[in-house]
Design a protein around this motif. Structure first.
Motif, PDB file in Angstrom:
ATOM      1  N   GLY A 240       0.789  -1.224   0.000  1.00 49.78           N
ATOM      2  CA  GLY A 240       0.000   0.000   0.000  1.00 49.78           C
ATOM      3  C   GLY A 240       0.817   1.268   0.000  1.00 49.78           C
ATOM      4  N   PRO A 241       0.130   2.407   0.204  1.00 51.17           N
ATOM      5  CA  PRO A 241       0.785   3.717   0.103  1.00 51.17           C
ATOM      6  C   PRO A 241       1.907   3.883   1.122  1.00 51.17           C
ATOM      7  N   LYS A 242       2.936   4.626   0.705  1.00 44.16           N
ATOM      8  CA  LYS A 242       4.089   4.849   1.580  1.00 44.16           C
ATOM      9  C   LYS A 242       3.946   6.122   2.418  1.00 44.16           C
ATOM     10  N   ASN A 243       2.920   6.911   2.152  1.00 44.46           N
ATOM     11  CA  ASN A 243       2.790   8.190   2.874  1.00 44.46           C
ATOM     12  C   ASN A 243       1.809   8.113   4.035  1.00 44.46           C
ATOM     13  N   VAL A 244       1.437   6.893   4.434  1.00 43.75           N
ATOM     14  CA  VAL A 244       0.566   6.735   5.599  1.00 43.75           C
ATOM     15  C   VAL A 244       1.216   5.766   6.578  1.00 43.75           C
ATOM     16  N   ARG A 245       0.924   5.935   7.843  1.00 49.14           N
ATOM     17  CA  ARG A 245       1.437   4.996   8.858  1.00 49.14           C
ATOM     18  C   ARG A 245       0.804   3.629   8.624  1.00 49.14           C
ATOM     19  N   PRO A 246       1.604   2.583   8.501  1.00 48.56           N
ATOM     20  CA  PRO A 246       1.032   1.269   8.187  1.00 48.56           C
ATOM     21  C   PRO A 246       0.456   0.575   9.413  1.00 48.56           C
ATOM     22  N   ILE A 247      -0.393  -0.387   9.139  1.00 50.64           N
ATOM     23  CA  ILE A 247      -0.871  -1.303  10.168  1.00 50.64           C
ATOM     24  C   ILE A 247       0.211  -2.373  10.330  1.00 50.64           C
ATOM     25  N   LEU A 248       0.675  -2.580  11.547  1.00 47.79           N
ATOM     26  CA  LEU A 248       1.760  -3.532  11.805  1.00 47.79           C
ATOM     27  C   LEU A 248       1.187  -4.948  11.925  1.00 47.79           C
ATOM     28  N   CYS A 249       1.698  -5.864  11.108  1.00 36.81           N
ATOM     29  CA  CYS A 249       1.168  -7.233  11.052  1.00 36.81           C
ATOM     30  C   CYS A 249       2.197  -8.204  11.643  1.00 36.81           C
ATOM     31  N   ILE A 250       1.788  -8.920  12.682  1.00 33.62           N
ATOM     32  CA  ILE A 250       2.691  -9.804  13.425  1.00 33.62           C
ATOM     33  C   ILE A 250       2.185 -11.249  13.326  1.00 33.62           C
ATOM     34  N   HIS A 251       3.038 -12.142  12.830  1.00 29.26           N
ATOM     35  CA  HIS A 251       2.654 -13.544  12.646  1.00 29.26           C
ATOM     36  C   HIS A 251       2.834 -14.355  13.918  1.00 29.26           C
ATOM     37  N   GLY A 252       2.563 -15.647  13.814  1.00 32.68           N
ATOM     38  CA  GLY A 252       2.656 -16.547  14.957  1.00 32.68           C
ATOM     39  C   GLY A 252       3.939 -17.364  14.972  1.00 32.68           C
ATOM     40  N   TRP A 253       4.042 -18.227  15.968  1.00 30.50           N
ATOM     41  CA  TRP A 253       5.227 -19.063  16.187  1.00 30.50           C
ATOM     42  C   TRP A 253       5.460 -20.005  15.006  1.00 30.50           C
TER      43      TRP A 253
END
Length: 471
Positions: A184-197
């Motif tokens: 997505g766009p680089k000029n907005v704060r992204p949603i941080l996506c964290i995976h599992g073990w």
């Protein structure tokens, strides 16, 4: 009329469907299938099979089907369209009765764009009008964007544009780097996506393209996973590190707040981070995990971790290449791991970042896994501590629990339900959804949750234009 092979197969298939279709519907389907005349377009690797409906003295509307479909997808639609027009539907390469591409090559959507151009030029049309579905519609979108003066019109069914593919990100950390991917766009704060073990950021590959594209998404490989650096020798992995990783990324990019989309252990780390720093978190979407688990026997668990720590650390420092396997064997192993929640047809997503090619056996691969992860230490918090964290969380919070949830394997349900009730009581923006499926439902069936997540994001996420740090 259809060729003898096509006509024979069509009749046989429809007649075999008597228990699913009425006699009238079967006869109508057979008649629809028999309409139109067979077309064969020569190409360098063989031919494209097609079917032409309507007058031969007019330029036809080119009909392009979707992935794993064929031209028969238009059989019921074209008879209902204006009959003064002509329609040419084709089987894309490798589909239906069209020739497959040569061995050693692979299929891409770029080929389907080129197929439109090839047909356009083969028939020497001045322009082309397109009726397309799914991947065919995406190919049409790209073709119209590249050659707008060559396209009359486009009718797109249930697809519009290419998926956002994401760009690579590398975040420097004291022990090396964190590998990531930004959609997505680089000029907005992204949603941080964290995976599992034992997963990696590829766990989000099927979900993110279905989410609102006005937002940006930054997924990372946690330390020792995927393409991120392992932690230093002599150290061990704990869930406390993952909570700190959120803080590290938050501070590296100098965000005012962080919005989190997370799965499994990643969701638990997000819960703890939101409970510790509620004023620093915008919202949290947690998939199939909510809170730190309560150990049934904490003494045994600690003994197990400590007794195996040195053994796995030593094994991890062994320079010898790990055991390697064929892709088929690896897919079987993956299907039986992680609570059997990654079916074989979805395991390539995770494996694409977890495998390395063997230097000894050309046709085999090995798992690039830090052995110390097998001795991963969960957050050994008491239920009382989890309740304190839950009471401190007042942000919009969306929690999905699968019917075949990880919770069924690792703690008594009453611990989870107590936290759910606590969050409902203290947070009017806490939403709990049960979905039918497995632990990796977000990967294997993303449409089951993408609509709910999209509505949640549009309501609570907002857009931030202030982005700092290196992208």
């Amino acid at each position: 009329m259809l060729g003898s092979e096509e006509e024979s197969i069509a009749r046989d298939i429809f007649n075999q469907c008597k228990k699913y279709m009425s006699s009238e519907a079967i006869e109508k389907a057979i008649n629809n299938s028999a309409k139109g005349s067979k077309v064969r377009i020569q190409v360098p690797w063989g031919h494209l099979a097609g079917k032409w409906w309507g007058p031969k003295n007019v330029r036809p509307i080119l009909c392009i089907h979707g992935w794993m479909d064929n031209l028969a997808t238009f059989e019921t639609l074209i008879p209902l369209l204006p009959q003064e027009f002509a329609y040419l539907a084709i089987d894309l390469p490798g589909h239906g009765f069209s020739s497959s591409i040569p061995h050693g090559m692979r299929y891409t959507c770029y080929d389907f764009v080129w197929i439109i151009k090839l047909i356009h030029e083969t028939y020497k049309w001045d322009k082309v009008g397109i009726l397309a579905h799914s991947i065919g519609a995406i190919a049409g979108f790209v073709y119209a964007g590249l050659y707008p003066d060559k396209v009359d019109f486009l009718v797109a069914m249930d697809a519009l544009k290419p998926q956002i593919s994401g760009s690579k990100v590398r975040i420097q950390v004291p022990w090396g780097h964190l590998a990531g991917k930004w959609w997505g766009p680089k000029n907005v704060r992204p949603i941080l996506c964290i995976h599992g073990w034992m997963d990696n950021l590829a766990t989000f590959e099927t979900l993110i393209p279905l989410l609102p594209q006005e937002f940006a998404y930054l997924a990372i490989d946690l330390p020792g996973h995927g393409f991120s650096s392992p932690i230093s020798h002599g150290m061990r992995y704990t869930c406390y590190d993952y909570v700190w990783i959120i803080k590290l990324i938050h501070e590296t990019y100098k965000w005012d707040k962080v919005g989190i989309l997370a799965h499994s252990i990643g969701a638990i780390a997000g819960f703890v981070y939101a409970g510790l720093y509620p004023d620093k978190v915008d919202f949290l979407v947690a998939m199939d995990a909510l809170k730190p688990r309560i150990s049934v026997d904490i003494i045994y668990e600690m003994q197990f971790i400590i007794s195996n720590l040195a053994k796995n650390a030593q094994k991890n420092q062994n320079s010898k290449e790990p055991p390697s396997y064929s892709i088929d064997d690896i897919i079987k192993k993956t299907a039986n791991a992680i609570y059997s929640s990654i079916p074989p047809d979805f395991s390539p997503y995770i494996l694409s970042r977890n495998l390395r090619k063997s230097s000894i056996y050309p046709d085999k691969y090995y798992f690039q896994v830090d052995e110390r992860l097998k001795n991963f230490q969960h957050l050994l918090l008491s239920q009382e501590a989890s309740i304190l964290l839950a009471k401190n969380i007042n942000i919009p919070y969306l929690y999905f629990r699968a019917t075949h949830s990880i919770i069924n394997y690792w703690e008594m349900e009453n611990y989870l339900l107590e936290i759910v009730e606590e969050m409902k009581k203290n947070n009017s923006n806490f939403f709990y959804h049960e979905i039918s499926g497995i632990h990796h439902e977000h990967l294997c069936n993303p449409s089951a949750i993408s609509g709910t997540i999209s509505d949640f994001l549009r309501k609570y996420a907002g857009l931030s234009k202030s982005v700092k740090g290196n992208l």
